[in-house]
Design a protein around this motif. Structure first.
Motif, PDB file in Angstrom:
ATOM      1  N   THR A  75       0.842  -1.211   0.000  1.00 24.74           N
ATOM      2  CA  THR A  75       0.000   0.000   0.000  1.00 24.74           C
ATOM      3  C   THR A  75       0.869   1.249   0.000  1.00 24.74           C
ATOM      4  N   GLN A  76       1.921   1.249   0.802  1.00 20.39           N
ATOM      5  CA  GLN A  76       2.829   2.390   0.841  1.00 20.39           C
ATOM      6  C   GLN A  76       3.515   2.596  -0.507  1.00 20.39           C
ATOM      7  N   LYS A  77       3.932   1.473  -1.127  1.00 13.24           N
ATOM      8  CA  LYS A  77       4.572   1.588  -2.446  1.00 13.24           C
ATOM      9  C   LYS A  77       3.591   2.142  -3.479  1.00 13.24           C
ATOM     10  N   PHE A  78       2.336   1.675  -3.402  1.00 12.23           N
ATOM     11  CA  PHE A  78       1.331   2.141  -4.355  1.00 12.23           C
ATOM     12  C   PHE A  78       1.059   3.633  -4.183  1.00 12.23           C
ATOM     13  N   LEU A  79       0.866   4.058  -2.911  1.00 13.11           N
ATOM     14  CA  LEU A  79       0.626   5.483  -2.643  1.00 13.11           C
ATOM     15  C   LEU A  79       1.828   6.338  -3.031  1.00 13.11           C
ATOM     16  N   LYS A  80       3.016   5.780  -2.775  1.00 13.49           N
ATOM     17  CA  LYS A  80       4.222   6.511  -3.138  1.00 13.49           C
ATOM     18  C   LYS A  80       4.327   6.666  -4.659  1.00 13.49           C
ATOM     19  N   SER A  81       3.983   5.610  -5.387  1.00 14.51           N
ATOM     20  CA  SER A  81       4.034   5.676  -6.854  1.00 14.51           C
ATOM     21  C   SER A  81       3.040   6.702  -7.387  1.00 14.51           C
ATOM     22  N   ILE A  82       1.807   6.694  -6.789  1.00 14.32           N
ATOM     23  CA  ILE A  82       0.803   7.677  -7.226  1.00 14.32           C
ATOM     24  C   ILE A  82       1.285   9.097  -6.951  1.00 14.32           C
ATOM     25  N   PHE A  83       1.820   9.321  -5.739  1.00 17.37           N
ATOM     26  CA  PHE A  83       2.325  10.644  -5.400  1.00 17.37           C
ATOM     27  C   PHE A  83       3.461  11.062  -6.326  1.00 17.37           C
ATOM     28  N   LEU A  84       4.357  10.109  -6.617  1.00 23.76           N
ATOM     29  CA  LEU A  84       5.503  10.401  -7.483  1.00 23.76           C
ATOM     30  C   LEU A  84       5.044  10.747  -8.893  1.00 23.76           C
ATOM     31  N   LEU A  85       4.091   9.950  -9.414  1.00 28.58           N
ATOM     32  CA  LEU A  85       3.585  10.228 -10.769  1.00 28.58           C
ATOM     33  C   LEU A  85       2.856  11.576 -10.817  1.00 28.58           C
ATOM     34  N   GLY A  86       2.065  11.848  -9.776  1.00 25.61           N
ATOM     35  CA  GLY A  86       1.361  13.134  -9.725  1.00 25.61           C
ATOM     36  C   GLY A  86       2.327  14.308  -9.654  1.00 25.61           C
ATOM     37  N   PHE A  87       3.379  14.148  -8.843  1.00 21.89           N
ATOM     38  CA  PHE A  87       4.374  15.211  -8.713  1.00 21.89           C
ATOM     39  C   PHE A  87       5.102  15.439 -10.031  1.00 21.89           C
ATOM     40  N   ILE A  88       5.474  14.332 -10.694  1.00 25.10           N
ATOM     41  CA  ILE A  88       6.160  14.452 -11.996  1.00 25.10           C
ATOM     42  C   ILE A  88       5.247  15.123 -13.013  1.00 25.10           C
ATOM     43  N   PHE A  89       3.974  14.722 -13.013  1.00 26.51           N
ATOM     44  CA  PHE A  89       3.013  15.293 -13.966  1.00 26.51           C
ATOM     45  C   PHE A  89       2.852  16.799 -13.738  1.00 26.51           C
ATOM     46  N   MET A  90       2.689  17.206 -12.475  1.00 26.67           N
ATOM     47  CA  MET A  90       2.538  18.622 -12.170  1.00 26.67           C
ATOM     48  C   MET A  90       3.806  19.399 -12.500  1.00 26.67           C
ATOM     49  N   THR A  91       4.965  18.785 -12.243  1.00 22.45           N
ATOM     50  CA  THR A  91       6.241  19.437 -12.568  1.00 22.45           C
ATOM     51  C   THR A  91       6.361  19.682 -14.065  1.00 22.45           C
ATOM     52  N   LEU A  92       5.988  18.670 -14.854  1.00 26.02           N
ATOM     53  CA  LEU A  92       6.050  18.817 -16.312  1.00 26.02           C
ATOM     54  C   LEU A  92       5.090  19.901 -16.799  1.00 26.02           C
ATOM     55  N   ILE A  93       3.892  19.953 -16.184  1.00 27.28           N
ATOM     56  CA  ILE A  93       2.924  20.994 -16.571  1.00 27.28           C
ATOM     57  C   ILE A  93       3.475  22.379 -16.261  1.00 27.28           C
ATOM     58  N   VAL A  94       4.077  22.532 -15.075  1.00 30.99           N
ATOM     59  CA  VAL A  94       4.649  23.830 -14.697  1.00 30.99           C
ATOM     60  C   VAL A  94       5.768  24.229 -15.658  1.00 30.99           C
ATOM     61  N   ILE A  95       6.620  23.263 -15.979  1.00 29.18           N
ATOM     62  CA  ILE A  95       7.718  23.544 -16.918  1.00 29.18           C
ATOM     63  C   ILE A  95       7.175  23.925 -18.288  1.00 29.18           C
ATOM     64  N   LEU A  96       6.137  23.200 -18.736  1.00 32.48           N
ATOM     65  CA  LEU A  96       5.541  23.499 -20.043  1.00 32.48           C
ATOM     66  C   LEU A  96       4.921  24.897 -20.054  1.00 32.48           C
ATOM     67  N   LEU A  97       4.178  25.226 -18.982  1.00 29.60           N
ATOM     68  CA  LEU A  97       3.562  26.557 -18.905  1.00 29.60           C
ATOM     69  C   LEU A  97       4.620  27.647 -18.856  1.00 29.60           C
ATOM     70  N   PHE A  98       5.688  27.398 -18.125  1.00 28.16           N
ATOM     71  CA  PHE A  98       6.769  28.387 -18.055  1.00 28.16           C
ATOM     72  C   PHE A  98       7.416  28.581 -19.417  1.00 28.16           C
ATOM     73  N   ALA A  99       7.616  27.472 -20.153  1.00 25.28           N
ATOM     74  CA  ALA A  99       8.226  27.571 -21.484  1.00 25.28           C
ATOM     75  C   ALA A  99       7.320  28.346 -22.434  1.00 25.28           C
ATOM     76  N   ILE A 100       6.001  28.041 -22.388  1.00 25.39           N
ATOM     77  CA  ILE A 100       5.049  28.760 -23.251  1.00 25.39           C
ATOM     78  C   ILE A 100       5.033  30.242 -22.900  1.00 25.39           C
ATOM     79  N   TYR A 101       5.001  30.524 -21.588  1.00 21.93           N
ATOM     80  CA  TYR A 101       4.990  31.916 -21.138  1.00 21.93           C
ATOM     81  C   TYR A 101       6.259  32.640 -21.592  1.00 21.93           C
TER      82      TYR A 101
END
Length: 248
Positions: A75-101
């Motif tokens: 369960t901890q590994k699963f939650l950690k994977s979800i958190f990690l994927l969510g963090f990576i996804f949000m990081t990529l979105i922020v980087i993309l928005l910054f690049a567009i801006y």
């Protein structure tokens, strides 16, 4: 842009390194828990005796605890994977928005720079044209659609003896039917017309001028203003009349 990409890669590598390190600790703790359970199992067998029932109960209890620990670990590994994927996804979105801006800002700044250069060039051209018009011998004026003078050069006041900024003047008003037809033709056909007329200035001086009326239209071919250019032919007209009198 290259710096942004390198920083993004470094951040992602750090995240993966941090995410993998706690898993090892939990795994070590799990093996330690297994060892503790085995020790407890051996101690229970020694205290109770060699009864087959007691050993089975302790083994079953140990398996349930191991299963519980493994479930919590997954369960901890699963939650950690979800958190990690969510963090990576949000990081990529922020980087993309910054690049567009960043790209948009660069484009806007470039457009502003181009517009400033065009404005300076137009201002320079207007200044040159103003110098030429103000130093020409001909009277030049801009009127509205009805013929009222909006602007005039210095020669206009010299020829007519009146300042258009102080006195309202209409250059399209006339009592001559022939000139009136030419002005109407200019309005309808949007074409420049030219004629010669005799006039009396505000100072009572008799003058002969050659007038050229040019319609100024917009993109829709609608007349916005008129440009009026007058050339003083008085001296030439008087000289011509004197020659005629001498010939007679």
């Amino acid at each position: 842009m290259k710096k942004i990409v390198l920083v993004s890669v470094a951040v992602l590598i750090s995240i993966f390194t941090f995410a993998q390190s706690p898993g090892k600790t939990i795994k070590a703790d799990t093996s330690g828990a297994d060892s503790a359970l085995l020790n407890r199992l051996q101690q229970g067998v020694g205290l109770v005796g060699d009864s087959t029932i007691d050993i089975s109960a302790l083994q079953q209890s140990s398996m349930q605890q191991v299963f519980t620990l493994q479930t919590e670990l997954q369960t901890q590994k699963f939650l950690k994977s979800i958190f990690l994927l969510g963090f990576i996804f949000m990081t990529l979105i922020v980087i993309l928005l910054f690049a567009i801006y960043y790209i948009k800002i660069r484009q806007i700044l470039k457009l502003i720079d181009i517009q400033e250069k065009e404005m300076k060039l137009r201002q320079f051209e207007v200044e040159k044209l103003s110098i030429i018009i103000n130093n020409t011998m001909d009277a030049a004026a801009i009127t509205d659609k009805n013929g009222k003078v909006l602007w005039a050069n210095k020669s206009f006041e010299r020829i007519y003896g009146v300042n258009p900024e102080m006195t309202e003047i209409n250059l399209l008003e006339t009592k001559d039917p022939d000139i009136e037809k030419l002005i109407e033709k200019c309005r309808k056909e949007h074409r420049a017309v030219q004629f010669t007329k005799e006039m009396v200035t505000e100072k009572g001086e008799k003058k002969w001028i050659q007038r050229r009326i040019i319609p100024l239209v917009n993109d829709k071919n609608e007349i916005l203003n008129f440009a009026v250019i007058d050339t003083d032919y008085t001296a030439l007209k008087l000289a011509s009349e004197k020659n005629t009198d001498i010939t007679k």
